[in-house]
Motif scaffolding. Structure first.
Motif, mmCIF file in Angstrom:
data_model
loop_
_atom_site.group_PDB
_atom_site.id
_atom_site.type_symbol
_atom_site.label_atom_id
_atom_site.label_comp_id
_atom_site.label_asym_id
_atom_site.label_seq_id
_atom_site.Cartn_x
_atom_site.Cartn_y
_atom_site.Cartn_z
ATOM 1 N N ALA A 1 2.566 1.677 -3.366
ATOM 2 C CA ALA A 1 1.587 2.161 -4.336
ATOM 3 C C ALA A 1 1.310 3.647 -4.163
ATOM 4 O O ALA A 1 0.956 4.345 -5.119
ATOM 5 C CB ALA A 1 0.288 1.373 -4.198
ATOM 6 N N ASP A 2 1.507 4.133 -2.933
ATOM 7 C CA ASP A 2 1.290 5.553 -2.642
ATOM 8 C C ASP A 2 2.547 6.377 -2.899
ATOM 9 O O ASP A 2 2.615 7.547 -2.493
ATOM 10 C CB ASP A 2 0.841 5.711 -1.184
ATOM 11 C CG ASP A 2 0.148 7.047 -0.923
ATOM 12 O OD1 ASP A 2 -0.487 7.584 -1.863
ATOM 13 O OD2 ASP A 2 0.247 7.555 0.206
ATOM 14 N N GLY A 3 3.543 5.757 -3.517
ATOM 15 C CA GLY A 3 4.724 6.498 -3.942
ATOM 16 C C GLY A 3 5.926 6.422 -3.018
ATOM 17 O O GLY A 3 6.924 7.103 -3.251
ATOM 18 N N VAL A 4 5.854 5.616 -1.968
ATOM 19 C CA VAL A 4 6.993 5.495 -1.050
ATOM 20 C C VAL A 4 8.058 4.598 -1.686
ATOM 21 O O VAL A 4 7.748 3.454 -2.048
ATOM 22 C CB VAL A 4 6.557 4.907 0.308
ATOM 23 C CG1 VAL A 4 7.766 4.721 1.215
ATOM 24 C CG2 VAL A 4 5.525 5.811 0.964
ATOM 25 N N PRO A 5 9.296 5.070 -1.835
ATOM 26 C CA PRO A 5 10.364 4.215 -2.369
ATOM 27 C C PRO A 5 10.583 3.002 -1.469
ATOM 28 O O PRO A 5 10.430 3.087 -0.243
ATOM 29 C CB PRO A 5 11.601 5.120 -2.362
ATOM 30 C CG PRO A 5 11.058 6.519 -2.318
ATOM 31 C CD PRO A 5 9.785 6.434 -1.544
ATOM 32 N N TYR B 1 9.913 0.774 5.499
ATOM 33 C CA TYR B 1 9.852 0.384 6.911
ATOM 34 C C TYR B 1 10.081 1.567 7.850
ATOM 35 O O TYR B 1 9.523 1.606 8.949
ATOM 36 C CB TYR B 1 10.814 -0.766 7.194
ATOM 37 C CG TYR B 1 10.302 -2.068 6.620
ATOM 38 C CD1 TYR B 1 9.177 -2.692 7.154
ATOM 39 C CD2 TYR B 1 10.911 -2.657 5.518
ATOM 40 C CE1 TYR B 1 8.680 -3.870 6.621
ATOM 41 C CE2 TYR B 1 10.428 -3.837 4.972
ATOM 42 C CZ TYR B 1 9.313 -4.442 5.526
ATOM 43 O OH TYR B 1 8.814 -5.599 4.982
ATOM 44 N N GLY B 2 10.862 2.530 7.411
ATOM 45 C CA GLY B 2 11.039 3.731 8.219
ATOM 46 C C GLY B 2 9.729 4.470 8.397
ATOM 47 O O GLY B 2 9.414 4.968 9.488
ATOM 48 N N ALA C 1 0.831 -1.207 0.000
ATOM 49 C CA ALA C 1 0.000 0.000 0.000
ATOM 50 C C ALA C 1 0.863 1.254 0.000
ATOM 51 O O ALA C 1 0.590 2.223 -0.725
ATOM 52 C CB ALA C 1 -0.941 -0.009 1.199
ATOM 53 N N LEU C 2 1.917 1.248 0.804
ATOM 54 C CA LEU C 2 2.805 2.416 0.846
ATOM 55 C C LEU C 2 3.562 2.588 -0.464
ATOM 56 O O LEU C 2 3.714 3.714 -0.960
ATOM 57 C CB LEU C 2 3.785 2.298 2.009
ATOM 58 C CG LEU C 2 3.201 2.522 3.407
ATOM 59 C CD1 LEU C 2 4.274 2.329 4.472
ATOM 60 C CD2 LEU C 2 2.581 3.922 3.535
ATOM 61 N N PHE D 1 11.323 -6.017 11.922
ATOM 62 C CA PHE D 1 10.150 -5.152 12.032
ATOM 63 C C PHE D 1 8.915 -5.985 12.371
ATOM 64 O O PHE D 1 8.149 -5.647 13.288
ATOM 65 C CB PHE D 1 9.927 -4.392 10.722
ATOM 66 C CG PHE D 1 8.650 -3.588 10.694
ATOM 67 C CD1 PHE D 1 8.625 -2.299 11.180
ATOM 68 C CD2 PHE D 1 7.475 -4.144 10.192
ATOM 69 C CE1 PHE D 1 7.433 -1.556 11.168
ATOM 70 C CE2 PHE D 1 6.286 -3.416 10.173
ATOM 71 C CZ PHE D 1 6.277 -2.114 10.666
ATOM 72 N N TRP D 2 8.741 -7.112 11.664
ATOM 73 C CA TRP D 2 7.528 -7.904 11.862
ATOM 74 C C TRP D 2 7.560 -8.720 13.142
ATOM 75 O O TRP D 2 6.504 -9.000 13.725
ATOM 76 C CB TRP D 2 7.252 -8.774 10.630
ATOM 77 C CG TRP D 2 6.645 -7.947 9.538
ATOM 78 C CD1 TRP D 2 7.239 -7.531 8.388
ATOM 79 C CD2 TRP D 2 5.338 -7.367 9.546
ATOM 80 N NE1 TRP D 2 6.372 -6.742 7.662
ATOM 81 C CE2 TRP D 2 5.208 -6.629 8.350
ATOM 82 C CE3 TRP D 2 4.260 -7.410 10.428
ATOM 83 C CZ2 TRP D 2 4.034 -5.939 8.027
ATOM 84 C CZ3 TRP D 2 3.098 -6.720 10.110
ATOM 85 C CH2 TRP D 2 2.985 -5.998 8.919
ATOM 86 N N VAL D 3 8.741 -9.096 13.606
ATOM 87 C CA VAL D 3 8.821 -9.750 14.911
ATOM 88 C C VAL D 3 8.310 -8.802 15.995
ATOM 89 O O VAL D 3 7.573 -9.185 16.900
ATOM 90 C CB VAL D 3 10.268 -10.191 15.220
ATOM 91 C CG1 VAL D 3 10.413 -10.592 16.688
ATOM 92 C CG2 VAL D 3 10.674 -11.361 14.329
ATOM 93 N N ASP D 4 8.668 -7.514 15.874
ATOM 94 C CA ASP D 4 8.262 -6.510 16.869
ATOM 95 C C ASP D 4 6.821 -6.044 16.707
ATOM 96 O O ASP D 4 6.128 -5.772 17.690
ATOM 97 C CB ASP D 4 9.189 -5.286 16.782
ATOM 98 C CG ASP D 4 10.604 -5.588 17.234
ATOM 99 O OD1 ASP D 4 10.793 -6.581 17.957
ATOM 100 O OD2 ASP D 4 11.522 -4.839 16.838
ATOM 101 N N LYS D 5 6.369 -5.949 15.459
ATOM 102 C CA LYS D 5 5.104 -5.255 15.184
ATOM 103 C C LYS D 5 3.948 -6.160 14.756
ATOM 104 O O LYS D 5 2.834 -5.674 14.555
ATOM 105 C CB LYS D 5 5.332 -4.213 14.070
ATOM 106 C CG LYS D 5 6.345 -3.128 14.406
ATOM 107 C CD LYS D 5 5.743 -2.088 15.313
ATOM 108 C CE LYS D 5 6.648 -0.867 15.445
ATOM 109 N NZ LYS D 5 6.033 0.179 16.279
#
Length: 357
Positions: free
Chosen positions: A178-182, A187-188, A175-176, A339-343
């Motif tokens: 697709a919204d133009g995030v490189p 993850y940042g 989703a990000l 990231f996914w272990v934490d979140k």
């Protein structure tokens, strides 16, 4: 003497029976993926060792491990799981540690620790494949071929239903993007509340057009049946549907998310010794290359790459279909397992609340 001879014969027969009765239960994801493992790992392992492989499937093999270990009733010896699940389950003490020094060297003598791709060997896990979440479309059902991950979210440009995995992981990253995030910044941004809000806002734009899937076999079927015009999917499942089954499906590599799958042994596995033998056998150079002749997932060992040739049909070159092919990496994101272990719990709770509204 006859009595002793009879006893000896009985003992030898018992030993032979015990050896033939050895078994290992391996849980994987089903469909064309399990088939690739049966052909490349299970059958030759049994032929070489005499150890029977019981193959069982799950929509996500990580799910039953916690329940089985905590109940003290473990029936799985080896499970094939995603990277973040392998790390989480290990951290929670639910997996056996694996001494990776037991793994065979590459054919040229390179130690396994140097031959596996960075990150492929963990305290409780040994990777077998590099795979990716991509999106794909049925060429018969779109008037305009999608090119970018942005097209997946653009229902004005390309009308129709979209298939998405019913999970926060991969869905929010796509989703990000697709919204133009490189890819390098995903993850940042997703670490922040504003970034999470932004991902869900993008999902809001197509929410009424989403058909959710949970098992890897579903996206190719949704596309073939025309229930969706595009769907996220595991790249190997789309390859199998297109090449082995002749479906008019095409992968779009833009915005793909690369990940490992790894073998783990649940704590208290009933056949731990056989499980270790299975993992050692199945992750050698030849076996990993052999699997890539059945499905388009990249081997986790460097030395396997040169052995990857044609699909099992004898005519389709596999290299261009691998997620790690240079032509497919233009806008690729590597899954951040930390990231996914934490979140994972937090974002899936938010995701499920969003689904319910």
């Amino acid at each position: 003497m006859k009595f002793k001879t009879a006893l000896l014969a009985t003992a030898l027969t018992s030993v032979a029976f015990a050896a033939s009765a050895s078994e290992v239960t391996v849980m994987s994801w089903g469909g064309s993926y399990t088939k690739s493992q049966v052909e490349a790992y299970h059958k030759p392992f049994t032929a070489e060792t005499g150890i029977k492989v019981n193959s069982v499937d799950s929509d996500n093999p990580a799910t039953p491990i916690k329940a089985q270990v905590e109940a003290g009733n473990v029936s799985i010896d080896v499970a094939d799981v995603e990277f973040s699940d392998a790390i989480r389950l290990c951290d929670e003490g639910l997996l056996e540690e694996i001494d990776t020094s037991m793994l065979p060297a590459a054919p040229d003598g390179t130690p396994a620790a140097e031959d596996f791709i960075d990150g492929a060997l963990q305290d409780c896990a040994v990777a077998n494949i590099v795979w990716s979440t991509v999106f794909a479309y049925n060429t018969a059902n779109v008037s305009m071929a999608p090119v970018t991950i942005g097209d997946f979210f653009d229902t004005a440009k390309i009308p129709g239903k979209r298939g998405l995995r019913k999970s926060a992981k991969a869905t929010l990253e796509m989703a990000l993007m697709a919204d133009g995030v490189p890819a390098a910044e995903v993850y940042g941004i997703l670490e922040t509340d504003a970034g999470v809000d932004r991902a869900f806002a993008m999902l809001d734009t197509i929410k009424s057009d989403i058909v959710w899937w949970e098992a890897g076999a579903q996206p190719p079927q949704l596309l073939a049946d025309g229930e969706v015009v595009m769907s996220t999917a595991y790249n190997g499942r789309i390859f199998n549907a297109a090449v082995a089954e002749g479906q008019p499906l095409e992968v779009v590599w833009d915005g793909q998310i690369l990940d490992f799958d790894l073998f783990v042994i649940p704590k208290g596995a009933p056949n731990k010794e056989e499980a270790l033998k299975f993992i050692t056998f199945s992750t050698d150079t030849k076996r990993l290359a052999d699997q890539a002749s059945w499905i388009s997932y990249g081997p986790a060992r460097k030395s396997s790459g040169a052995l990857v040739g044609k699909y099992s049909d004898g005519k389709t070159d596999m290299a261009p279909h691998m997620p790690t092919a240079s032509a497919n990496l233009g806008n690729a994101l590597v899954n951040n397992f930390e990231f996914w272990v934490d979140k994972d719990a937090e974002l899936n709770e938010r995701f499920n609340a969003w689904l319910a509204n």
